[in-house]
Design a protein around this motif. Structure first.
Motif, mmCIF file in Angstrom:
data_model
loop_
_atom_site.group_PDB
_atom_site.id
_atom_site.type_symbol
_atom_site.label_atom_id
_atom_site.label_comp_id
_atom_site.label_asym_id
_atom_site.label_seq_id
_atom_site.Cartn_x
_atom_site.Cartn_y
_atom_site.Cartn_z
ATOM 1 N N ALA A 33 -5.106 -60.742 -81.444
ATOM 2 C CA ALA A 33 -5.668 -60.634 -82.961
ATOM 3 C C ALA A 33 -4.426 -61.122 -83.779
ATOM 4 O O ALA A 33 -3.322 -60.552 -83.578
ATOM 5 N N MET A 34 -4.870 -61.770 -84.897
ATOM 6 C CA MET A 34 -3.907 -62.367 -85.756
ATOM 7 C C MET A 34 -3.921 -61.174 -87.019
ATOM 8 O O MET A 34 -5.026 -60.821 -87.252
ATOM 9 N N PRO A 35 -2.806 -60.859 -87.622
ATOM 10 C CA PRO A 35 -2.988 -60.389 -88.904
ATOM 11 C C PRO A 35 -3.800 -60.759 -89.940
ATOM 12 O O PRO A 35 -3.987 -62.079 -89.995
ATOM 13 N N GLN A 36 -4.685 -59.893 -90.579
ATOM 14 C CA GLN A 36 -5.580 -60.383 -91.732
ATOM 15 C C GLN A 36 -5.126 -60.016 -92.910
ATOM 16 O O GLN A 36 -4.854 -59.040 -93.335
ATOM 17 N N LEU A 37 -5.469 -61.018 -93.661
ATOM 18 C CA LEU A 37 -5.201 -60.870 -95.260
ATOM 19 C C LEU A 37 -6.335 -60.601 -95.936
ATOM 20 O O LEU A 37 -7.334 -61.182 -95.922
ATOM 21 N N ARG A 38 -6.460 -59.602 -96.781
ATOM 22 C CA ARG A 38 -7.423 -59.266 -97.803
ATOM 23 C C ARG A 38 -6.907 -58.573 -98.898
ATOM 24 O O ARG A 38 -5.851 -58.253 -99.248
ATOM 25 N N VAL A 85 -1.839 -57.121 -95.921
ATOM 26 C CA VAL A 85 -1.995 -57.804 -94.678
ATOM 27 C C VAL A 85 -2.196 -56.671 -93.492
ATOM 28 O O VAL A 85 -1.301 -56.025 -93.374
ATOM 29 N N GLU A 86 -3.341 -56.644 -92.723
ATOM 30 C CA GLU A 86 -3.521 -55.777 -91.603
ATOM 31 C C GLU A 86 -3.228 -56.366 -90.172
ATOM 32 O O GLU A 86 -3.686 -57.329 -90.027
ATOM 33 N N ASP A 87 -2.810 -55.661 -89.350
ATOM 34 C CA ASP A 87 -2.455 -56.000 -88.040
ATOM 35 C C ASP A 87 -2.930 -54.374 -87.459
ATOM 36 O O ASP A 87 -2.214 -53.491 -87.484
ATOM 37 N N ASN A 143 -5.489 -52.653 -87.851
ATOM 38 C CA ASN A 143 -6.006 -51.662 -88.661
ATOM 39 C C ASN A 143 -5.075 -50.842 -89.327
ATOM 40 O O ASN A 143 -5.060 -49.795 -89.851
ATOM 41 N N THR A 151 2.490 -66.030 -96.070
ATOM 42 C CA THR A 151 0.911 -66.037 -96.200
ATOM 43 C C THR A 151 0.345 -65.277 -97.517
ATOM 44 O O THR A 151 -0.473 -66.066 -98.233
#
Length: 223
Positions: A19-24, A78-80, A82, A136
Motif C-alpha cells: 500500500a502506498m501512502p495516500q495524499l488527501r 499523507v496517510e500510511d 491509516n 508529494t
C-alpha cells in the motif's frame, strides 16, 4: 518419475503491491493527530540545527495547526496504514507561518494578480523522513496555487527545511534577519501580550464561593 516431477512443481502466486501512502485534504477531525505529528517532527528533525532549548521553544510557541488552512481546504495530510505521517499546505492568505497560537486578528486574502501564495507548515514523521512525502505535498500545493490564479509562491523556512526548498527552485532572501530570531520575537511578544492582558483583566473571585481561588478565563476567536 513423471508423476514425482509433477508433484514437485509449485505454481507462482502474484504478490499484492504494498500500500502506498495516500495524499488527501486534512479535516478538523485530523487536528489531534496533526498536532502530535507536528510536535514530534519539530523536536526530532531540529537536531543538529537548533539546541534542544531552541527546538522546544519554537515547537511550543510557533509550530502548530492553523485551522484557517483546514477551513480553506488548502492543507494536506499523507496517510500510511491509516496513520498521518506527513502534512503541509499552501495558503491564499497573508499569514506566512505559525499555528493558531501565533495569530491575532483577521487573516485577509491575498491578491493573486499582485501577491505570492504561501507554502505553509510542512512536517514529516521522523520515521518517514526522506521518503519523498514532502515532495508529494509540495507538488500538490504548487498545482493548487497555480489553479487558484497565483503565479508565484513564497515561504518562511526553518534551518532544517532550507535544503529541501532550495532543491525545488526556491531562493533564500532577507538573510539579514535569521528566521529563528524572528520566530522567538513573535513568541516573546505573544507572551508579553498575554501578561499585559492578565494585568488589565484580573480574574474575578467567584461570587458564590467564599475564599475560592480565582481562575483564569480567556477567549479565542473562531475561524
Amino acid at each position: 518419475c513423471a508423476q514425482r516431477r509433477r508433484r514437485g512443481i509449485v505454481s507462482a502466486r502474484p504478490l499484492a503491491p504494498a500500500a502506498m501512502p495516500q495524499l488527501r485534504t486534512a479535516t478538523h477531525a485530523d487536528i489531534p493527530a496533526l498536532q502530535d505529528l507536528i510536535a514530534r517532527s519539530g523536536r526530532a528533525l531540529s537536531v543538529g540545527y537548533y539546541t534542544p532549548v531552541q527546538a522546544e521553544a519554537i515547537t511550543v510557541h510557533v509550530f502548530g495547526v492553523d485551522t484557517q488552512l483546514i477551513d480553506d481546504r488548502t492543507y494536506f495530510a499523507v496517510e500510511d496504514e491509516n496513520r498521518i505521517v506527513a502534512c503541509g499546505g499552501w495558503s491564499k492568505r497573508r499569514t506566512l507561518f505559525g499555528g493558531d497560537q501565533t495569530k491575532q486578528g483577521a487573516d485577509p486574502l491575498l491578491d493573486p494578480a499582485t501577491e505570492s501564495a504561501r507554502i505553509r507548515a510542512f512536517f514529516v514523521d521522523p520515521a518517514h523522513a526522506r521518503r519523498g512525502l514532502a515532495q508529494t505535498i509540495l507538488e500538490a500545493c504548487l498545482d493548487a496555487a497555480r489553479g487558484a490564479g497565483f503565479s508565484s509562491i513564497e515561504l518562511a523556512a526553518t534551518l532544517p527545511g532550507e535544503p529541501f526548498y532550495l532543491r525545488f527552485g526556491f531562493a533564500a532572501i532577507d538573510a539579514s534577519m535569521p528566521l529563528l530570531a524572528f520566530l522567538f520575537l513573535v513568541a516573546l511578544v505573544g507572551s508579553i501580550g498575554y501578561l499585559v492582558w492578565l494585568l488589565l483583566h484580573p480574574p474575578k473571585r467567584s461570587a458564590t464561593t467564599r475564599g475560592a481561588r480565582p481562575g483564569r478565563t480567556g477567549s479565542r476567536s473562531s475561524r
